[in-house]
Motif scaffolding. Structure first.
Motif, mmCIF file in Angstrom:
data_model
loop_
_atom_site.group_PDB
_atom_site.id
_atom_site.type_symbol
_atom_site.label_atom_id
_atom_site.label_comp_id
_atom_site.label_asym_id
_atom_site.label_seq_id
_atom_site.Cartn_x
_atom_site.Cartn_y
_atom_site.Cartn_z
ATOM 1 N N GLN A 119 0.834 -1.203 0.000
ATOM 2 C CA GLN A 119 0.000 0.000 0.000
ATOM 3 C C GLN A 119 0.870 1.255 0.000
ATOM 4 O O GLN A 119 0.608 2.205 -0.747
ATOM 5 C CB GLN A 119 -0.932 -0.003 1.218
ATOM 6 C CG GLN A 119 -1.777 1.257 1.390
ATOM 7 C CD GLN A 119 -2.843 1.440 0.314
ATOM 8 O OE1 GLN A 119 -2.985 0.626 -0.600
ATOM 9 N NE2 GLN A 119 -3.597 2.515 0.404
ATOM 10 N N ALA A 120 1.940 1.257 0.813
ATOM 11 C CA ALA A 120 2.833 2.424 0.847
ATOM 12 C C ALA A 120 3.509 2.607 -0.509
ATOM 13 O O ALA A 120 3.639 3.735 -1.005
ATOM 14 C CB ALA A 120 3.869 2.260 1.956
ATOM 15 N N LEU A 121 3.925 1.492 -1.136
ATOM 16 C CA LEU A 121 4.551 1.582 -2.457
ATOM 17 C C LEU A 121 3.537 2.053 -3.499
ATOM 18 O O LEU A 121 3.861 2.848 -4.385
ATOM 19 C CB LEU A 121 5.140 0.235 -2.866
ATOM 20 C CG LEU A 121 6.400 -0.191 -2.098
ATOM 21 C CD1 LEU A 121 6.746 -1.645 -2.378
ATOM 22 C CD2 LEU A 121 7.582 0.710 -2.475
ATOM 23 N N MET A 122 2.293 1.585 -3.380
ATOM 24 C CA MET A 122 1.259 1.990 -4.337
ATOM 25 C C MET A 122 1.019 3.496 -4.261
ATOM 26 O O MET A 122 0.918 4.176 -5.288
ATOM 27 C CB MET A 122 -0.016 1.203 -4.048
ATOM 28 C CG MET A 122 -1.036 1.184 -5.159
ATOM 29 S SD MET A 122 -1.975 2.706 -5.295
ATOM 30 C CE MET A 122 -2.874 2.672 -3.750
ATOM 31 N N ASP A 160 8.045 2.565 -9.221
ATOM 32 C CA ASP A 160 7.330 1.864 -10.293
ATOM 33 C C ASP A 160 6.711 0.614 -9.667
ATOM 34 O O ASP A 160 7.442 -0.289 -9.224
ATOM 35 C CB ASP A 160 8.339 1.509 -11.390
ATOM 36 C CG ASP A 160 7.730 0.689 -12.517
ATOM 37 O OD1 ASP A 160 6.556 0.282 -12.413
ATOM 38 O OD2 ASP A 160 8.464 0.441 -13.498
ATOM 39 N N PHE A 161 5.375 0.551 -9.614
ATOM 40 C CA PHE A 161 4.720 -0.592 -8.957
ATOM 41 C C PHE A 161 4.953 -1.910 -9.711
ATOM 42 O O PHE A 161 4.732 -2.984 -9.174
ATOM 43 C CB PHE A 161 3.217 -0.323 -8.783
ATOM 44 C CG PHE A 161 2.577 -1.167 -7.716
ATOM 45 C CD1 PHE A 161 2.668 -0.804 -6.373
ATOM 46 C CD2 PHE A 161 1.897 -2.337 -8.038
ATOM 47 C CE1 PHE A 161 2.099 -1.594 -5.380
ATOM 48 C CE2 PHE A 161 1.310 -3.129 -7.041
ATOM 49 C CZ PHE A 161 1.417 -2.751 -5.717
ATOM 50 N N GLY A 162 5.434 -1.805 -10.955
ATOM 51 C CA GLY A 162 5.762 -3.010 -11.729
ATOM 52 C C GLY A 162 7.104 -3.613 -11.361
ATOM 53 O O GLY A 162 7.535 -4.582 -11.976
ATOM 54 N N VAL A 169 -1.592 -4.891 -12.458
ATOM 55 C CA VAL A 169 -0.822 -4.703 -11.226
ATOM 56 C C VAL A 169 -1.433 -3.539 -10.452
ATOM 57 O O VAL A 169 -1.818 -2.528 -11.034
ATOM 58 C CB VAL A 169 0.691 -4.446 -11.473
ATOM 59 C CG1 VAL A 169 1.334 -5.590 -12.220
ATOM 60 C CG2 VAL A 169 0.947 -3.130 -12.195
ATOM 61 N N GLY A 170 -1.560 -3.715 -9.127
ATOM 62 C CA GLY A 170 -2.102 -2.638 -8.313
ATOM 63 C C GLY A 170 -3.042 -3.139 -7.243
ATOM 64 O O GLY A 170 -2.984 -4.294 -6.836
ATOM 65 N N SER A 200 -6.284 2.032 -8.520
ATOM 66 C CA SER A 200 -5.725 3.388 -8.336
ATOM 67 C C SER A 200 -4.660 3.749 -9.361
ATOM 68 O O SER A 200 -4.503 4.916 -9.708
ATOM 69 C CB SER A 200 -5.132 3.521 -6.927
ATOM 70 O OG SER A 200 -6.103 3.258 -5.943
ATOM 71 N N LEU A 201 -3.887 2.741 -9.822
ATOM 72 C CA LEU A 201 -2.794 3.030 -10.755
ATOM 73 C C LEU A 201 -3.257 2.949 -12.207
ATOM 74 O O LEU A 201 -2.458 3.090 -13.127
ATOM 75 C CB LEU A 201 -1.628 2.064 -10.525
ATOM 76 C CG LEU A 201 -0.975 2.153 -9.143
ATOM 77 C CD1 LEU A 201 0.040 1.029 -8.943
ATOM 78 C CD2 LEU A 201 -0.303 3.517 -8.952
ATOM 79 N N GLY A 202 -4.547 2.711 -12.400
ATOM 80 C CA GLY A 202 -5.081 2.554 -13.753
ATOM 81 C C GLY A 202 -5.252 1.086 -14.099
ATOM 82 O O GLY A 202 -4.641 0.221 -13.477
ATOM 83 N N GLY A 203 -6.083 0.801 -15.098
ATOM 84 C CA GLY A 203 -6.347 -0.585 -15.475
ATOM 85 C C GLY A 203 -7.513 -1.146 -14.685
ATOM 86 O O GLY A 203 -8.039 -0.511 -13.764
#
Ligand SMILES: *[C@@H]1O[C@H](CO)[C@@H](O)[C@H](O)[C@H]1NC(C)=O
Ligand SMILES: *[C@@H]1O[C@H](CO)[C@@H](O)[C@H](O)[C@H]1NC(C)=O
Ligand SMILES: *[C@@H]1O[C@H](CO)[C@@H](O)[C@H](O)[C@H]1NC(C)=O
Ligand SMILES: *[C@@H]1O[C@H](CO)[C@@H](O)[C@H](O)[C@H]1NC(C)=O
Ligand SMILES: *[C@@H]1O[C@H](CO)[C@@H](O)[C@H](O)[C@H]1NC(C)=O
Length: 374
Positions: A267-270, A279-281, A348-349, A354-357
């Motif tokens: 969650q903190a990384l997101m 980069d969450f990827g 991913v997310g 929140s990050l799209g998709g």
């Protein structure tokens, strides 16, 4: 030539750094949760992460420093245990201004409890889904209705097995499957540690067919992880969290390891990824198995929590033995493979998109498939 001073002035204004301080740009950041997990990365032949100690405001008072190699390629931190420590420390890192983390790979490297239906003590696992199984309603098991198997059921639901009626967004995280496969292949080149005590503990699960994997030799395993602040044990809770993981991930996730931090870290990384700090990827969730989540057949459930943990030492050693292959793989193949990132083909997310998709679990993106922040 005049552009250089101008750029420096601009970067000072933008990033608030002094004229002399250089940002450290790690290729890999190893995330550990307590001292035993960190210690296996010190005094190793491959690299010295104690060459630089950087005190970061907001880190745990027990683990105040980030540690890095002299070239800054590999860094390590220790969050402290539990979801609150994990989220606080990772947030402090992201907003510390000591680091440029935009191209950094994060390797969660911790021990965990393990479901003997899917893996065994000493194994090193790589997760695609992290599920926050503790984020639910709970009533004491002695007061449960006759149709409940355990006291846990999702928030906003009327009983176990249902989807949550209300979501907080951190219930499920999905990480980059292509990166997970690369990490898995690198880790597979390691020779794992094992001990006679761990072998004996494992063998006790051999009498039950569904625990065949728990009774087998340790290895590198692809399977999912569950987060709960509560350090729980037992068949009923194990079965309940298997169900929770399935329901929360639309049947795609299989609960395999249990730990106390990963959804908080994610969650903190997101949140940092929303502002392109990270980069969450580029996240790998590696958990080695130190103990079984339920007792061997016929044994006491409380003894399983407070008794000897013969998997503890091999699981710690295996974090380094398998993890260092991942770290070395990323650093040595930086220019031709990892610098540009590993493109995910899966979602991913988080739960909210929140990050799209479009998440392949939960109620769907609440931002219409677009990033929450352009
Ligand atoms: C960093 O801290 C460790 C102890 O945590 C110490 O052994 C090491 O010498 C320190 N490194 C430097 C460069 O001071
Ligand atoms: C951070 O690193 C990336 C690539 O690693 C680079 O493109 C970017 O300019 C750096 N940002 C800063 C503020 O140094
Ligand atoms: C926690 O993170 C894992 C791994 O990304 C994800 O599969 C899981 O759904 C998350 N759970 C919660 C409750 O946030
Ligand atoms: C595992 O590590 C222990 C402790 O360092 C060591 O005694 C043992 O020989 C190792 N076993 C294997 C199979 O590497
Ligand atoms: C898990 O789900 C299965 C199938 O719905 C159900 O039969 C079982 O009672 C559940 N177990 C627990 C502990 O909730």
């Amino acid at each position: 030539m005049a552009r250089w001073p101008l750029l420096s002035v601009l970067s000072c204004l933008l990033f608030g750094v002094s004229w002399t301080s250089a940002l450290i740009t790690p290729k890999v950041f190893i995330l550990t949760m307590f001292d035993s997990e960190a210690n296996v990365w010190f005094d190793i032949p491959e690299f010295n992460v104690l060459a630089q100690n950087i005190t970061i405001p907001g880190f745990s008072p027990l683990y105040p420093d980030a540690h890095c190699t002299s070239d800054g390629n590999v860094c390590l931190l220790t969050t402290g245990q539990g979801e609150i420590n994990a989220a606080s420390t990772i947030s402090a890192l992201l907003y510390s201004r000591n680091f440029n983390l935009t191209s950094t790979y994060f390797l969660v490297a911790g021990i965990a409890g393990v479901n003997p239906k899917l893996a065994t003590i000493g194994s090193v696992t790589f997760a695609r889904y992290a599920v926050q199984v503790g984020l639910q309603y709970e009533v004491d098991a002695r007061e449960i209705p006759a149709n409940f198997q355990t006291g846990y059921f999702p928030q906003g639901s009327t009983g176990p097995g249902q989807l949550p009626g209300s979501w907080d967004g951190t219930e499920v995280f999905e990480v980059n499957e292509n990166l997970r496969q690369l990490a898995f292949a690198l880790a597979k080149t390691a020779t794992l540690n094992d001990t006679d005590d761990a072998k004996a503990a494992r063998a006790m699960y051999g009498t039950v067919a569904t625990f065949a994997k728990g009774a087998s030799a340790p290895g590198i395993v692809l399977c999912d992880t569950a987060t709960s602040d509560t350090f729980w044990s037992g068949n009923l809770l194990g079965n309940a969290f298997e169900n929770t993981t399935k329901v929360f991930t639309n049947g795609a996730g299989a609960y395999c390891t249990t730990q106390q931090e990963d959804n908080a870290t994610l969650q903190a990384l997101m949140r940092g990824a929303l502002f392109h700090f990270v980069d969450f990827g580029r996240i790998i969730v590696m958990r080695s198995a130190s103990d079984f989540d339920r007792p061997p057949p016929g044994q006491d459930v409380v003894a399983n929590l407070i008794g000897a943990t013969p998997g503890f030492n091999p699981s710690l050693l295996n974090l380094h033995l398998a993890g260092v292959k991942v770290v070395q793989g990323i650093v040595s193949q930086w220019n031709n493979r990892f610098a540009q990132g590993v493109r995910p083909d899966n979602y991913v997310g988080d739960v909210f998109g929140s990050l799209g998709g479009e998440p392949d679990f939960g109620p769907g993106s609440i931002f219409g498939g677009k990033p929450a922040r352009a």
